[in-house]
Design an enzyme around this catalytic site. Sequence first.
Site, PDB file in Angstrom:
ATOM      1  N   ASP A  15       0.874  -1.162   0.000  1.00 21.07           N
ATOM      2  CA  ASP A  15       0.000   0.000   0.000  1.00 21.07           C
ATOM      3  C   ASP A  15       0.922   1.226   0.000  1.00 21.07           C
ATOM      4  OD1 ASP A  15      -2.378   1.651   0.468  1.00 21.07           O
ATOM      5  OD2 ASP A  15      -1.583   1.870   2.506  1.00 21.07           O
ATOM      6  N   ASP A  67      -0.032   5.121   0.787  1.00 23.03           N
ATOM      7  CA  ASP A  67      -0.238   6.135   1.824  1.00 23.03           C
ATOM      8  C   ASP A  67      -0.238   5.507   3.208  1.00 23.03           C
ATOM      9  OD1 ASP A  67      -0.679   8.330  -0.046  1.00 23.03           O
ATOM     10  OD2 ASP A  67      -2.578   7.347  -0.512  1.00 23.03           O
ATOM     11  N   GLY A  76      -8.189   4.217   3.612  1.00 26.54           N
ATOM     12  CA  GLY A  76      -7.883   3.081   2.735  1.00 26.54           C
ATOM     13  C   GLY A  76      -8.878   2.864   1.608  1.00 26.54           C
ATOM     14  N   ARG A 124     -11.713   7.144  -2.892  1.00 24.23           N
ATOM     15  CA  ARG A 124     -12.126   8.465  -2.405  1.00 24.23           C
ATOM     16  C   ARG A 124     -13.643   8.634  -2.293  1.00 24.23           C
ATOM     17  NH1 ARG A 124     -10.634  12.683  -6.479  1.00 24.23           N
ATOM     18  NH2 ARG A 124      -8.685  11.526  -6.348  1.00 24.23           N
ATOM     19  N   SER A 147      -5.749   5.307  -3.957  1.00 25.93           N
ATOM     20  CA  SER A 147      -5.632   6.709  -4.371  1.00 25.93           C
ATOM     21  C   SER A 147      -5.433   6.845  -5.873  1.00 25.93           C
ATOM     22  CB  SER A 147      -4.440   7.338  -3.645  1.00 25.93           C
ATOM     23  OG  SER A 147      -4.197   8.625  -4.151  1.00 25.93           O
ATOM     24  N   ASN A 186      -3.909   9.446  -6.793  1.00 22.48           N
ATOM     25  CA  ASN A 186      -2.721  10.298  -6.776  1.00 22.48           C
ATOM     26  C   ASN A 186      -1.442   9.514  -6.605  1.00 22.48           C
ATOM     27  OD1 ASN A 186      -4.920  12.053  -4.864  1.00 22.48           O
ATOM     28  ND2 ASN A 186      -4.095  13.007  -6.694  1.00 22.48           N
ATOM     29  N   ASP A 208      -1.557  -0.407   6.116  1.00 27.99           N
ATOM     30  CA  ASP A 208      -1.730   0.287   7.393  1.00 27.99           C
ATOM     31  C   ASP A 208      -3.202   0.520   7.737  1.00 27.99           C
ATOM     32  OD1 ASP A 208      -1.941   2.247   5.271  1.00 27.99           O
ATOM     33  OD2 ASP A 208      -1.995   3.749   6.865  1.00 27.99           O
TER      34      ASP A 208
HETATM   35 MG   LIG Z   1      -2.747   3.221   3.597  1.00 29.07          MG
END
Ligand SMILES: [Mg+2]
Length: 258
Positions: free
Chosen positions: A34, A36, A78, A81, A156, A158, A214
């Site tokens: 992952d 972010d 997670g 969006r 994401s 991004n 995470d």
């Molecule tokens: Mg994450």
Amino acid sequence: MTELSNSTAAGTSTAGDSTASSSAWTGASAILFDLDGVLTPTAIVHERAWQELFDGYLQDVPGADGYRESDYFDHIDGKPRFDGVRDFLASRSIVLPEGPADDDPANDTVHGLGNRKNKVFNDIVEAGGVAPYEGSVRFLEAAEALGLKVAVVSSSRNAPAVLLAAGLADHFPVVVDGVVAAAAGLPGKPSPATYEYAAQLLDLPSEECVVVEDAVSGVQAGSAGSFHAVIGVDRGAGRQTLLDAGATLVVDDLNELL
Ligand SMILES: [Mg+2]
């Protein structure tokens, strides 16, 4: 393997078991990261952007409970969006029209709010840059040195911009992000589909890939597939919460796996 000295007070369980830590990824052929919150501290930037978005939005909704930090972990973290927008609004019994995917960020629709959040996020990244987690970079480089394949799997849209800003883009020819997932018609986390797709792109069965996550929804995604292991990185979701979501083991930093 280094012996991890566990000086934490008794009763506070940590991932100080080096045998379990190393066996979680030895024998695997690839690591699916992952982004972010795992490779870059951008989960914090996302968290700030969501807070700014909903603080502003809820000011105009009489009687709605204000946005709390726990809302991020309970409803948003997670997920793709627009699912995050929809699920948070549902927690306040608010239903908004969807609006077109490229809806104006000024509009109070699901897509308008999502695009407003994206604008806040990009403004923060562009202003401050992104420094990746040092322990994560060390783990990534160690995995590559051992010949493991790597990929990024992020909800994401991004992800490529964040990887570039963090100086990590060259490590990851395979990135399954929100754009790739939408184009391939894949459901987002907590479905395992995006992780399974990354394994396919690496030409490997899921059983040979380790998922590193995470977020609760991301750990659930890994746990729902048949992966070699799911490593939870506790950046605030909570160690026990990640274990309950299906993590094989939980670390505070990926350098604990070295
Ligand atoms: Mg994450």
